[in-house]
Scaffold this motif. Structure first.
Motif, PDB file in Angstrom:
ATOM      1  N   THR A 176       0.824  -1.215   0.000  1.00 25.86           N
ATOM      2  CA  THR A 176       0.000   0.000   0.000  1.00 25.86           C
ATOM      3  C   THR A 176       0.859   1.265   0.000  1.00 25.86           C
ATOM      4  O   THR A 176       0.346   2.376  -0.147  1.00 25.86           O
ATOM      5  CB  THR A 176      -0.911   0.023   1.240  1.00 25.86           C
ATOM      6  N   GLU A 218      -3.342  15.288   0.801  1.00 25.26           N
ATOM      7  CA  GLU A 218      -3.029  15.572  -0.606  1.00 25.26           C
ATOM      8  C   GLU A 218      -2.749  17.062  -0.814  1.00 25.26           C
ATOM      9  O   GLU A 218      -3.144  17.898   0.011  1.00 25.26           O
ATOM     10  CB  GLU A 218      -4.189  15.098  -1.481  1.00 25.26           C
ATOM     11  N   GLU A 227      -9.836  15.328   3.024  1.00 26.93           N
ATOM     12  CA  GLU A 227     -10.523  14.310   2.219  1.00 26.93           C
ATOM     13  C   GLU A 227      -9.578  13.804   1.143  1.00 26.93           C
ATOM     14  O   GLU A 227      -8.765  14.549   0.609  1.00 26.93           O
ATOM     15  CB  GLU A 227     -11.790  14.898   1.590  1.00 26.93           C
ATOM     16  N   SER A 228      -9.692  12.518   0.859  1.00 26.21           N
ATOM     17  CA  SER A 228      -8.834  11.913  -0.160  1.00 26.21           C
ATOM     18  C   SER A 228      -9.553  11.878  -1.496  1.00 26.21           C
ATOM     19  O   SER A 228     -10.677  11.381  -1.595  1.00 26.21           O
ATOM     20  CB  SER A 228      -8.431  10.495   0.261  1.00 26.21           C
ATOM     21  N   ARG A 229      -8.904  12.430  -2.497  1.00 33.22           N
ATOM     22  CA  ARG A 229      -9.453  12.383  -3.851  1.00 33.22           C
ATOM     23  C   ARG A 229      -8.781  11.279  -4.672  1.00 33.22           C
ATOM     24  O   ARG A 229      -9.218  10.956  -5.757  1.00 33.22           O
ATOM     25  CB  ARG A 229      -9.250  13.731  -4.548  1.00 33.22           C
ATOM     26  N   GLU A 257      -6.950   7.320  -4.728  1.00 33.43           N
ATOM     27  CA  GLU A 257      -6.901   6.007  -4.077  1.00 33.43           C
ATOM     28  C   GLU A 257      -5.701   5.242  -4.603  1.00 33.43           C
ATOM     29  O   GLU A 257      -5.519   5.111  -5.819  1.00 33.43           O
ATOM     30  CB  GLU A 257      -8.183   5.221  -4.368  1.00 33.43           C
ATOM     31  N   THR A 258      -4.863   4.757  -3.680  1.00 33.81           N
ATOM     32  CA  THR A 258      -3.712   3.946  -4.073  1.00 33.81           C
ATOM     33  C   THR A 258      -4.163   2.494  -4.196  1.00 33.81           C
ATOM     34  O   THR A 258      -4.612   1.883  -3.216  1.00 33.81           O
ATOM     35  CB  THR A 258      -2.583   4.050  -3.029  1.00 33.81           C
ATOM     36  N   LEU A 259      -4.070   1.953  -5.396  1.00 36.82           N
ATOM     37  CA  LEU A 259      -4.494   0.571  -5.630  1.00 36.82           C
ATOM     38  C   LEU A 259      -3.402  -0.412  -5.228  1.00 36.82           C
ATOM     39  O   LEU A 259      -3.653  -1.406  -4.551  1.00 36.82           O
ATOM     40  CB  LEU A 259      -4.865   0.374  -7.102  1.00 36.82           C
TER      41      LEU A 259
END
Length: 255
Positions: free
Chosen positions: A28, A100, A219-221, A223-225
């Motif tokens: 991650t 971010e 807030e997170s815009r 997403e780490t895949l």
């Protein structure tokens, strides 16, 4: 008559640049346990430039204020900034949350207004996420002029000239205060903090705030895949002649 400089220097706590990051088991992100952290190199350059501006003309600078956004451990880099020459500091404690660039810029905007800053000098990017966005976003939110990737800064009254390297030469921009400057590697060589100054820094102001104190919701815009190591490169081969080179390139279907 020119106004005195009230310089804001954002500094970020990152894995030390001399350490090779390792991917964590969950894939991650990078492993952060048992790893040395230090001030982001570009932030260190921004801090050094601020201190040099003050040393060159002490009467022109009212204060240098360092700010960091991160966990309580980020107090370490603020103490370093204070030991090197910053006058005061603020930690915006967000715990272990990833923040971010847009949220960082929004929080910095609030600190700029709180500290009545008229010059923000910050690193062009952090070496952990390499976003290179915060300075530009902050300039947009404040509606201030900006000069990015600075390799030379000259301040004359309320006028600031910033030179940056471009392909084949140098580009010089000129703007009036207030403004945003982001720093590149060749701007200067940061100093080390001496032990006596590190001890003195403990008496300098270090304020702690939460993001909610600044009216900013994190807030997170993105997403780490998955985070992976880059594929290993195969070993190269030597060829004796141009003909052999052409033959090998044809084998690889490169030509």
């Amino acid at each position: 008559m020119s106004s005195k400089l009230r310089i804001l220097v954002p500094v970020k706590r990152v894995i030390d640049f001399a350490i090779k990051p390792r991917i964590n088991k969950a894939q991650t992100g990078v492993e952060t346990k048992g790893v040395k952290f230090s001030i982001n190199p570009f932030c260190d350059i921004a801090l050094e430039e601020s201190i040099r501006i003050k040393e060159k003309d002490p009467n022109s600078v009212e204060k240098i204020h360092a700010v960091s956004i991160g966990s309580a451990k980020a107090k370490d880099v603020l103490r370093v900034a204070l030991a090197k020459g910053a006058d005061s500091s603020t930690l915006i404690d967000v715990g272990d949350q990833e923040v971010e660039p847009l949220q960082v810029a929004k929080m910095l905007k609030q600190v700029v207004e709180k500290e009545n800053s008229n010059l923000v000098i910050l690193g062009k990017q952090a070496i952990d996420d390499d976003s290179n966005q915060t300075g530009q976003m902050l300039a947009g939110l404040l509606n201030w002029p900006q000069a990015t990737n600075a390799s030379k800064v000259v301040i004359e009254g309320d006028s600031v000239s910033v030179t940056r390297e471009v392909d084949g030469g140098a580009d010089t921009l000129k703007a009036q205060l207030p403004m945003i400057i982001t720093t590149d590697l060749r701007l200067n060589e940061p100093r080390y903090a001496s032990l006596p100054n590190i001890m003195k820094a403990k008496k300098k102001p270090l304020e702690t705030l939460k993001s909610s104190d600044l009216g900013v919701e994190i807030e997170s815009r993105l997403e780490t895949l998955k985070v992976e190591e880059p594929p290993a490169r195969s070993a190269g081969i030597k060829v004796e002649t141009v003909d052999q080179l052409v033959e090998k390139l044809k084998e690889l279907k490169a030509i």
